[in-house]
Design a protein around this motif. Sequence first.
Motif, short mmCIF file in Angstrom:
data_model
loop_
_atom_site.label_atom_id
_atom_site.label_comp_id
_atom_site.label_asym_id
_atom_site.label_seq_id
_atom_site.Cartn_x
_atom_site.Cartn_y
_atom_site.Cartn_z
N GLU A 1 0.82 -1.22 0.00
CA GLU A 1 0.00 0.00 0.00
C GLU A 1 0.85 1.26 0.00
O GLU A 1 0.31 2.38 -0.08
CB GLU A 1 -0.94 0.00 1.21
N GLY A 2 2.17 1.11 0.08
CA GLY A 2 3.06 2.25 -0.07
C GLY A 2 3.32 3.07 1.17
O GLY A 2 3.86 4.18 1.08
N HIS A 3 3.02 2.55 2.36
CA HIS A 3 3.15 3.35 3.58
C HIS A 3 4.59 3.62 3.99
O HIS A 3 4.84 4.55 4.77
CB HIS A 3 2.41 2.67 4.73
N ILE A 4 5.54 2.82 3.49
CA ILE A 4 6.94 3.07 3.85
C ILE A 4 7.79 3.34 2.60
O ILE A 4 9.03 3.37 2.69
CB ILE A 4 7.55 1.92 4.68
N GLY A 5 7.18 3.52 1.47
CA GLY A 5 7.92 3.77 0.24
C GLY A 5 8.56 2.51 -0.32
O GLY A 5 8.08 1.41 -0.11
N GLU A 6 9.66 2.68 -1.02
CA GLU A 6 10.37 1.55 -1.63
C GLU A 6 11.27 0.88 -0.60
O GLU A 6 12.08 1.54 0.07
CB GLU A 6 11.22 2.04 -2.81
N VAL A 7 11.14 -0.43 -0.45
CA VAL A 7 11.92 -1.17 0.54
C VAL A 7 13.40 -1.12 0.19
O VAL A 7 13.79 -1.37 -0.96
CB VAL A 7 11.44 -2.63 0.63
#
Length: 391
Positions: free
Chosen positions: A141-147
């Motif tokens: 869902e994109g809550h932490i951006g790109e891992v």
Amino acid sequence: MNDLRLGVIGLGVRSDLVDLAHRPGSGSRVVACCDRDPDRLAGQARHRFGADALAVTDHRALLRSDLDGVFVLTPDFTHEAIGLDFLRAGVPVFLDKPLAITTAGCDLLLAAAREHGTPLYVGHNMRHMPVITAMRQVITEGHIGEVKAVWCRHFVGHGGDFFFKDWHADRRNTTSLLLQKGAHDIDVIHWLAGGYSRRVNAMGGLVVYGDVNSRRERTGERMTDWLAPEENWPPLSLRGLNPVVDVEDLSMMQMQLDNGVFASYEQCHFTPDYWRNYTVIGTEGRLENFGDAEGAVVKVWNHRSDYRADADITVPITAQHGTHGGADPLLVQEFLSFITKHGATVTSPVAAREAVAAGYAATESLRSGGQLVEISPPDPDLVAYFDGGQS
């Protein structure tokens, strides 16, 4: 519709999985079972699966039993040979993790599944665990951006009872606990990070249980016969370890994935508590789980601050009905659906191979002074075959 005809190899602790599939009149039934221990076979087979269930001590007898699928729930070092027999015979296989105890063994199994067109499913149940699916959802869902980084600390609080009193303690049977136990977490790290390890190094040792001199053979026993968490503490008080104990009880590895993500995994078998803690750091925040069962939470921080216990997002974890937080019923359900409909699954034979390859290479590194080890990817044609749903 007639019930699927299922077989099971191995009636040990993990055979509770096949009880979930034995539903006569409701779609599937166990019609044949195998265990090398004749006493266990006699005591369980017909009681669990009915008087007409075939019960044998040699798995090869099940190759001629007109099965729609077979659960291979045997010790790790037997997975390769048994799995190959059924794949070559065209019987769909549920193979418990790890896929094999060497990278080469995994590649043989993948190649056999493709060559004979036989469905292969690997029992990485953690992909169905609520805490893992919650973390993956936070990421997608994109809550932490790109891992960019994944860390996992695994506190194996019952390690002495679980892994040092039977065949697990002998590296000939497991390669290492970094592979055997770590295959779960390495697979999850890969899944959360969206890539596979290509360079690893590791360190570790047998730092506690090697000092326990009380040893004895436990042929015919199961882990549930000796497990006593309240009594077997502290770790040096354990008695009756396996005659051979040559796997590490403390290990740590570092990984560089093919997509540039860096990861680390630490495993300790003499902690007082038993759970696993993941941290995933992205370009816009980080997540961390606290607990991994009912009552656990996944916390997300994605705004700058100094230390604070309160997170920007808190996801409560609710376990579903069934073992491993409801993961095992979902695992079995997915396998039964897979052998009838084929197609993509949440678990992946290629991912299972990659988890073993990382653990195998890390063990090589650990036992050679921590040197960097490169991991070769599997055959691209095999990857395409499995990514395409094995069709």
